[in-house]
Design an enzyme around this catalytic site. Structure first.
Site, PDB file in Angstrom:
ATOM      1  N   GLY A  70       0.892  -0.691   0.317  1.00 40.36           N
ATOM      2  CA  GLY A  70      -0.354  -0.252   0.161  1.00 40.36           C
ATOM      3  C   GLY A  70       0.532   1.108   0.216  1.00 40.36           C
ATOM      4  O   GLY A  70       0.187   2.170  -0.467  1.00 40.36           O
ATOM      5  N   ASN A 149      -7.144   3.917   9.471  1.00 35.60           N
ATOM      6  CA  ASN A 149      -6.167   3.058  10.001  1.00 35.60           C
ATOM      7  C   ASN A 149      -5.924   2.648  11.473  1.00 35.60           C
ATOM      8  O   ASN A 149      -6.379   1.611  11.904  1.00 35.60           O
ATOM      9  CB  ASN A 149      -4.985   2.303   9.617  1.00 35.60           C
ATOM     10  CG  ASN A 149      -4.129   4.198   9.724  1.00 35.60           C
ATOM     11  OD1 ASN A 149      -4.839   4.980   9.449  1.00 35.60           O
ATOM     12  ND2 ASN A 149      -3.198   3.633  10.707  1.00 35.60           N
ATOM     13  N   GLN A 178      -7.641   0.432   4.133  1.00 37.64           N
ATOM     14  CA  GLN A 178      -8.183   0.364   4.928  1.00 37.64           C
ATOM     15  C   GLN A 178      -9.621  -0.732   4.330  1.00 37.64           C
ATOM     16  O   GLN A 178     -10.379  -1.568   5.486  1.00 37.64           O
ATOM     17  CB  GLN A 178      -7.857   0.906   6.391  1.00 37.64           C
ATOM     18  CG  GLN A 178      -7.001   0.713   7.360  1.00 37.64           C
ATOM     19  CD  GLN A 178      -6.084  -0.097   7.831  1.00 37.64           C
ATOM     20  OE1 GLN A 178      -7.176  -1.232   8.147  1.00 37.64           O
ATOM     21  NE2 GLN A 178      -5.075  -0.695   8.640  1.00 37.64           N
ATOM     22  N   SER A 198      -3.541  -2.614  -0.382  1.00 36.56           N
ATOM     23  CA  SER A 198      -2.712  -3.378   0.174  1.00 36.56           C
ATOM     24  C   SER A 198      -2.989  -4.950   0.317  1.00 36.56           C
ATOM     25  O   SER A 198      -4.033  -5.110   1.015  1.00 36.56           O
ATOM     26  CB  SER A 198      -1.789  -2.870   1.211  1.00 36.56           C
ATOM     27  OG  SER A 198      -1.525  -4.014   1.529  1.00 36.56           O
ATOM     28  N   GLY A 199      -2.777  -6.419  -0.072  1.00 36.05           N
ATOM     29  CA  GLY A 199      -2.680  -7.342  -0.171  1.00 36.05           C
ATOM     30  C   GLY A 199      -3.248  -8.166   1.870  1.00 36.05           C
ATOM     31  O   GLY A 199      -3.872  -8.648   2.395  1.00 36.05           O
ATOM     32  N   HIS A 200      -2.146  -7.567   1.995  1.00 40.43           N
ATOM     33  CA  HIS A 200      -1.760  -8.143   3.363  1.00 40.43           C
ATOM     34  C   HIS A 200      -2.862  -7.473   4.725  1.00 40.43           C
ATOM     35  O   HIS A 200      -2.857  -8.070   5.693  1.00 40.43           O
ATOM     36  CB  HIS A 200      -0.120  -7.690   4.321  1.00 40.43           C
ATOM     37  CG  HIS A 200      -0.426  -6.486   4.973  1.00 40.43           C
ATOM     38  ND1 HIS A 200      -0.244  -6.068   6.279  1.00 40.43           N
ATOM     39  CD2 HIS A 200       0.111  -5.645   4.289  1.00 40.43           C
ATOM     40  CE1 HIS A 200      -0.281  -4.994   5.946  1.00 40.43           C
ATOM     41  NE2 HIS A 200       0.510  -4.507   5.222  1.00 40.43           N
ATOM     42  N   THR A 236      10.077  -8.079 -13.094  1.00 37.71           N
ATOM     43  CA  THR A 236       9.659  -9.519 -13.246  1.00 37.71           C
ATOM     44  C   THR A 236       8.463  -9.634 -11.547  1.00 37.71           C
ATOM     45  O   THR A 236       8.612  -8.994 -10.332  1.00 37.71           O
ATOM     46  CB  THR A 236      10.517 -10.913 -13.051  1.00 37.71           C
ATOM     47  OG1 THR A 236      11.366 -10.352 -13.547  1.00 37.71           O
ATOM     48  CG2 THR A 236       9.824 -11.815 -12.433  1.00 37.71           C
ATOM     49  N   CYS A 324       2.443   0.935  13.131  1.00 40.60           N
ATOM     50  CA  CYS A 324       3.821   1.353  13.136  1.00 40.60           C
ATOM     51  C   CYS A 324       4.731   2.107  14.191  1.00 40.60           C
ATOM     52  O   CYS A 324       5.470   3.368  14.464  1.00 40.60           O
ATOM     53  CB  CYS A 324       4.137   1.683  11.593  1.00 40.60           C
ATOM     54  SG  CYS A 324       3.228   1.349  10.324  1.00 40.60           S
TER      55      CYS A 324
HETATM   56  N1  PLP Z   1      -2.712   2.983   4.586  1.00 37.90           N
HETATM   57  C1  PLP Z   1      -3.473   3.127   5.290  1.00 37.90           C
HETATM   58  C2  PLP Z   1      -4.350   3.617   6.040  1.00 37.90           C
HETATM   59  C3  PLP Z   1      -2.715   1.089   6.500  1.00 37.90           C
HETATM   60  O1  PLP Z   1      -2.985   1.040   7.183  1.00 37.90           O
HETATM   61  C4  PLP Z   1      -1.394   1.036   5.862  1.00 37.90           C
HETATM   62  C5  PLP Z   1      -0.692   0.120   7.002  1.00 37.90           C
HETATM   63  O2  PLP Z   1      -1.468  -0.024   8.010  1.00 37.90           O
HETATM   64  C6  PLP Z   1      -1.219   0.891   4.341  1.00 37.90           C
HETATM   65  C7  PLP Z   1      -1.237   2.724   4.205  1.00 37.90           C
HETATM   66  C8  PLP Z   1       0.353   0.987   4.257  1.00 37.90           C
HETATM   67  O3  PLP Z   1      -0.079  -0.418   3.593  1.00 37.90           O
HETATM   68  P1  PLP Z   1       1.395  -1.396   3.629  1.00 37.90           P
HETATM   69  O4  PLP Z   1       1.567  -1.749   4.774  1.00 37.90           O
HETATM   70  O5  PLP Z   1       0.849  -2.179   2.729  1.00 37.90           O
HETATM   71  O6  PLP Z   1       2.796  -0.525   2.822  1.00 37.90           O
END
Ligand code: PLP
Length: 396
Positions: A70, A149, A178, A198-200, A236, A324
């Site tokens: 993301g 988030n 999110q 974002s996949g995770h 790749t 984070c």
């Molecule tokens: N944007 C938001 C609102 C998020 O919550 C996050 C990750 O917590 C990100 C961006 C960043 O995503 P990624 O962890 O895939 O870099």
């Protein structure tokens, strides 16, 4: 273990793992190769692109470009636009964006861009008149998240998109990281030009994301090199991860238990607020205007970090604000922007539920949490009245 930290990351779903596994073992060609193995990889990528496009309601599959996360998608969208349009260096964003947008905008301000930071009120909402007033001729890009988030508060991107279109030539970037998989999204019906995911966050592995680039919006390539991703992002392709993201999107599209998760979240939230005297909710009290899985609750006069450690010892995983931030003792900028007092911001905990949470897990969390908070209040050097209240109730 009770995992209530699904906004930080999610477990890879068994269905997703099953879909990606053959691409790690048997089907291992390079999608740029002309032989049949390579071509099978290429069609797997294109299938995944369709699955992603379907989940977010893109008009064309060609609007989806795979990235690594993301943060990359956000950086590419904003940084790429400014590279393409060097004279339109006014950016509008909000005080409560994720670091991926916030720190990029801080950096861009340091190198000569002008950034307008939209404020939020105590519930975490934007004032859309502020946005109207901030738009200028030289505004190049407006970047607003869809779902916060930390608090789960949703921003009205449909209305914001219209305001941006009607009052400026700016492009509209949305950090949707999110929101994807948690609420319905139909980008073809919105005035959104760029959209990050974002996949995770939706049960695919870490290391895969996507950027939606509306047809007609020009961005320079994020990585210059080969012709992968139509020359927009060389390197790749990470086929197993891409397949996993596609499978995760399909899984999310078919998920029919959002109401169950929302009612578990509502139970957790309302019971905490009812039973713990120093608990206060951060973000809009109307749960319908937040993500269905998120509650951010402050426990006044105690440290969020201590709560986290005690919960962890009891087998419950949560976050203090943004993941984070979990090693930094400063209050979260999002909570500060919402004017949450320091004594409450320091004690904030984010509970974020997911598809694998059960009612028993919520009950167990509700059983152990009051004791933990009571013990920490007793140890707290602050508020005498609160301690008296706890003492009157017979201690923790
Ligand atoms: N944007 C938001 C609102 C998020 O919550 C996050 C990750 O917590 C990100 C961006 C960043 O995503 P990624 O962890 O895939 O870099």
């Amino acid at each position: 273990m009770i995992y209530l930290d699904n906004n930080a990351t999610t477990r890879v779903a068994p269905e997703v793992f099953e879909a990606m596994q053959p691409y790690l073992t048997e089907t291992y060609g390079n999608p740029s190769s002309a032989h049949s193995l390579g071509q099978r990889m290429k069609s797997a990528i294109e299938h995944a692109r369709e699955q992603v496009a379907q989940l977010i309601g893109a008009a064309e599959t060609s609007e989806i470009v795979f990235t690594s996360c993301g943060s990359e998608s956000d950086n590419w969208a904003i940084g790429g636009f400014l590279e393409q349009n060097p004279t339109r260096r006014h950016i509008i964003t909000t005080r409560v964006e994720h670091e991926a947008v916030r720190n990029l905008c801080v950096h861009l301000a340091e190198i000569g861009c002008e950034v307008t930071w939209l404020e939020v009120n105590e519930s975490g909402q934007l004032d859309l008149d502020d946005l109207r007033r901030s738009l200028r001729r030289d505004t190049g890009i407006v970047s607003v998240m869809l779902a916060n988030n930390e608090t789960g508060v949703l921003f009205p991107i449909e209305e914001i998109g219209k305001i941006v279109r009607q009052n400026s030539d700016a492009v509209f970037h949305v950090d949707g990281v999110q929101a994807v998989g948690k609420i319905p999204i139909s980008l073809k019906d919105l005035e959104v030009d760029l959209f990050a995911l974002s996949g995770h966050k939706l049960h695919a592995p870490q290391g895969i994301g996507a950027l939606y680039i509306r047809n007609g919006v020009k961005l320079p390539p994020f990585i210059i090199g080969g012709t992968q991703e139509s020359g927009r992002r060389a390197g790749t392709s990470a086929v197993p991860n891409i397949v996993a993201l596609g499978a995760a999107c399909e899984l999310a599209g078919n998920f029919d238990e959002h109401e169950r998760i929302e009612s578990l979240r509502n139970k957790l939230e309302s019971e905490i607020l009812r039973t713990i005297p120093n608990a206060r909710l951060n973000g809009l009290s109307d749960p319908g205007q937040r993500l269905p899985n998120t509650s951010n609750i402050s426990f006044e006069y105690v440290e969020g970090e201590n709560i986290l450690v005690h919960l962890d010892q009891a087998g419950v995983c949560v976050s203090t604000g943004s993941a984070c931030h979990s090693k930094i003792k400063e209050s979260s900028p999002t909570l500060l922007a919402m004017n949450v007092p320091y004594t409450a911001a320091q004690g904030s905990i984010r509970f974020s539920l997911g598809r694998y949470n059960t009612e028993e897990e919520i009950d167990e969390t509700l059983r152990i949490l009051p004791g933990i908070i009571g013990k920490l209040v007793e140890m707290s050097p602050y508020d005498k009245e609160l301690k008296a209240l706890y003492a009157a109730r017979g201690g923790a």
